[in-house]
Write a protein that holds these residues in place. Structure first.
Motif, short mmCIF file in Angstrom:
data_model
loop_
_atom_site.label_atom_id
_atom_site.label_comp_id
_atom_site.label_asym_id
_atom_site.label_seq_id
_atom_site.Cartn_x
_atom_site.Cartn_y
_atom_site.Cartn_z
N PHE A 85 0.84 -0.98 0.14
CA PHE A 85 -0.05 -0.02 -0.08
C PHE A 85 0.45 1.29 -0.24
O PHE A 85 0.49 2.29 -0.09
N LEU A 86 2.06 1.13 -0.29
CA LEU A 86 2.96 2.34 0.00
C LEU A 86 2.82 2.74 -2.33
O LEU A 86 2.95 1.55 -2.60
N ARG A 87 3.00 4.20 -1.42
CA ARG A 87 3.42 4.97 -3.22
C ARG A 87 4.88 4.27 -3.22
O ARG A 87 5.72 3.92 -2.74
N LYS A 88 4.84 4.27 -4.74
CA LYS A 88 5.40 3.49 -5.94
C LYS A 88 7.46 4.45 -5.03
O LYS A 88 8.05 3.17 -4.91
N TYR A 89 7.42 5.62 -5.41
CA TYR A 89 7.90 6.35 -4.88
C TYR A 89 8.98 5.43 -3.23
O TYR A 89 10.36 5.20 -2.91
N ASP A 90 7.96 5.87 -2.40
CA ASP A 90 8.03 5.34 -1.32
C ASP A 90 9.24 3.96 -0.84
O ASP A 90 9.70 3.60 -0.36
N LEU A 91 8.20 2.58 -1.87
CA LEU A 91 8.37 1.58 -1.53
C LEU A 91 9.76 1.25 -1.97
O LEU A 91 11.00 0.39 -1.98
N ASP A 92 9.59 2.32 -3.85
CA ASP A 92 11.24 1.79 -4.45
C ASP A 92 12.61 2.56 -3.50
O ASP A 92 13.94 2.35 -2.61
N GLU A 93 12.24 3.19 -2.52
CA GLU A 93 13.46 3.74 -2.04
C GLU A 93 13.71 3.55 -0.04
O GLU A 93 14.63 2.84 0.03
N MET A 94 12.55 2.45 -0.03
CA MET A 94 13.34 2.04 1.09
C MET A 94 13.27 0.09 1.01
O MET A 94 12.41 -0.71 1.50
N HIS A 95 12.92 -0.02 -0.47
CA HIS A 95 12.82 -1.54 -0.91
C HIS A 95 13.81 -2.99 -0.28
O HIS A 95 12.86 -3.40 -0.05
N ASP A 96 15.60 -2.30 -0.14
CA ASP A 96 16.27 -3.45 0.65
C ASP A 96 15.83 -3.22 2.19
O ASP A 96 15.57 -4.71 2.30
N HIS A 97 14.86 -2.68 2.67
CA HIS A 97 14.42 -2.78 4.76
C HIS A 97 13.00 -3.53 4.09
O HIS A 97 13.21 -4.17 4.66
N VAL A 98 12.53 -3.22 2.63
CA VAL A 98 11.48 -3.75 3.39
C VAL A 98 11.23 -5.46 2.64
O VAL A 98 10.93 -6.72 3.04
N ARG A 99 11.82 -5.45 1.85
CA ARG A 99 12.91 -7.08 1.87
C ARG A 99 13.25 -8.26 2.55
O ARG A 99 12.91 -9.17 3.30
N LYS A 100 13.20 -7.06 3.72
CA LYS A 100 13.44 -7.54 5.04
C LYS A 100 12.36 -8.39 5.54
O LYS A 100 12.22 -9.54 6.75
N LEU A 101 11.03 -7.43 5.89
CA LEU A 101 10.23 -8.25 5.93
C LEU A 101 9.72 -9.35 5.12
O LEU A 101 9.71 -10.70 5.52
N ARG A 102 9.60 -9.45 3.94
CA ARG A 102 9.70 -10.97 2.86
C ARG A 102 10.70 -11.57 2.83
O ARG A 102 10.45 -13.17 3.73
N CYS A 103 11.99 -11.51 3.86
CA CYS A 103 12.82 -12.62 4.35
C CYS A 103 12.15 -12.84 5.62
O CYS A 103 12.47 -14.72 6.12
N MET A 104 12.15 -12.09 6.08
CA MET A 104 11.64 -12.64 7.65
C MET A 104 10.14 -13.57 7.28
O MET A 104 10.02 -14.95 8.20
N ALA A 105 9.07 -13.13 6.27
CA ALA A 105 7.68 -13.77 6.43
C ALA A 105 7.98 -15.66 5.80
O ALA A 105 7.58 -16.08 6.32
N VAL A 106 9.19 -15.46 4.97
CA VAL A 106 9.11 -16.83 4.38
C VAL A 106 9.91 -17.76 5.08
O VAL A 106 9.59 -19.24 4.68
N GLU A 107 10.87 -16.89 6.15
CA GLU A 107 11.08 -17.97 7.57
C GLU A 107 9.86 -18.11 8.15
O GLU A 107 10.82 -19.26 9.30
#
Length: 131
Positions: free
Chosen positions: A53-75
């Motif tokens: 639900f983030l704006r694309k610009y914000d998501l692009d800026e925080m991409h590396d940090h957001v990937r941490k959420l995904r990494c935690m989720a898949v494990e």
């Protein structure tokens, strides 16, 4: 921060309400194993969906940090959280059913069984959903 996320994400369909809390620091904090495991599974599941639900610009800026959420989720030890982690992929706006099927063999088996059942259905038996 964990309490704030828990309060914002307590309701059904609330993943979008946590966008204002998604900062690089907050994500790094909750993505640590101790904090992640301290949250309820439904809160973790909704948190994984929040970046959608983030704006694309914000998501692009925080991409590396957001990937941490995904990494935690898949494990995650919770199957629902794990499935959502696979489904969000790289937060590109798609639902990655291929990754879900790969990560969750039971989901793949269910989809295959439903597809087999659907093959034998006469489409003329069902009315269109549009009225």
């Amino acid at each position: 921060i964990v309490l704030q996320f828990s309060n914002r994400l307590a309701g059904e369909w609330s993943a979008n309400s946590a966008c204002g809390l998604l900062t690089e620091g907050a994500i790094d904090y909750v993505a640590s194993a101790k904090k992640w495991d301290a949250m309820e599974p439904l809160i973790r599941a909704r948190l994984v969906l929040s970046p959608l639900f983030l704006r694309k610009y914000d998501l692009d800026e925080m991409h590396d940090h957001v990937r941490k959420l995904r990494c935690m989720a898949v494990e995650d030890r919770n199957e629902w959280v794990k499935m959502l982690g696979a489904a969000v992929g790289e937060y590109d706006g798609r639902i990655h059913t291929d990754e879900v099927e790969e990560a969750m063999p039971m989901v793949k088996n269910s989809i295959d069984e439903i597809a087999k059942l659907a093959e034998g259905v006469d489409p003329l038996m069902y009315r269109p959903l549009d009225l």
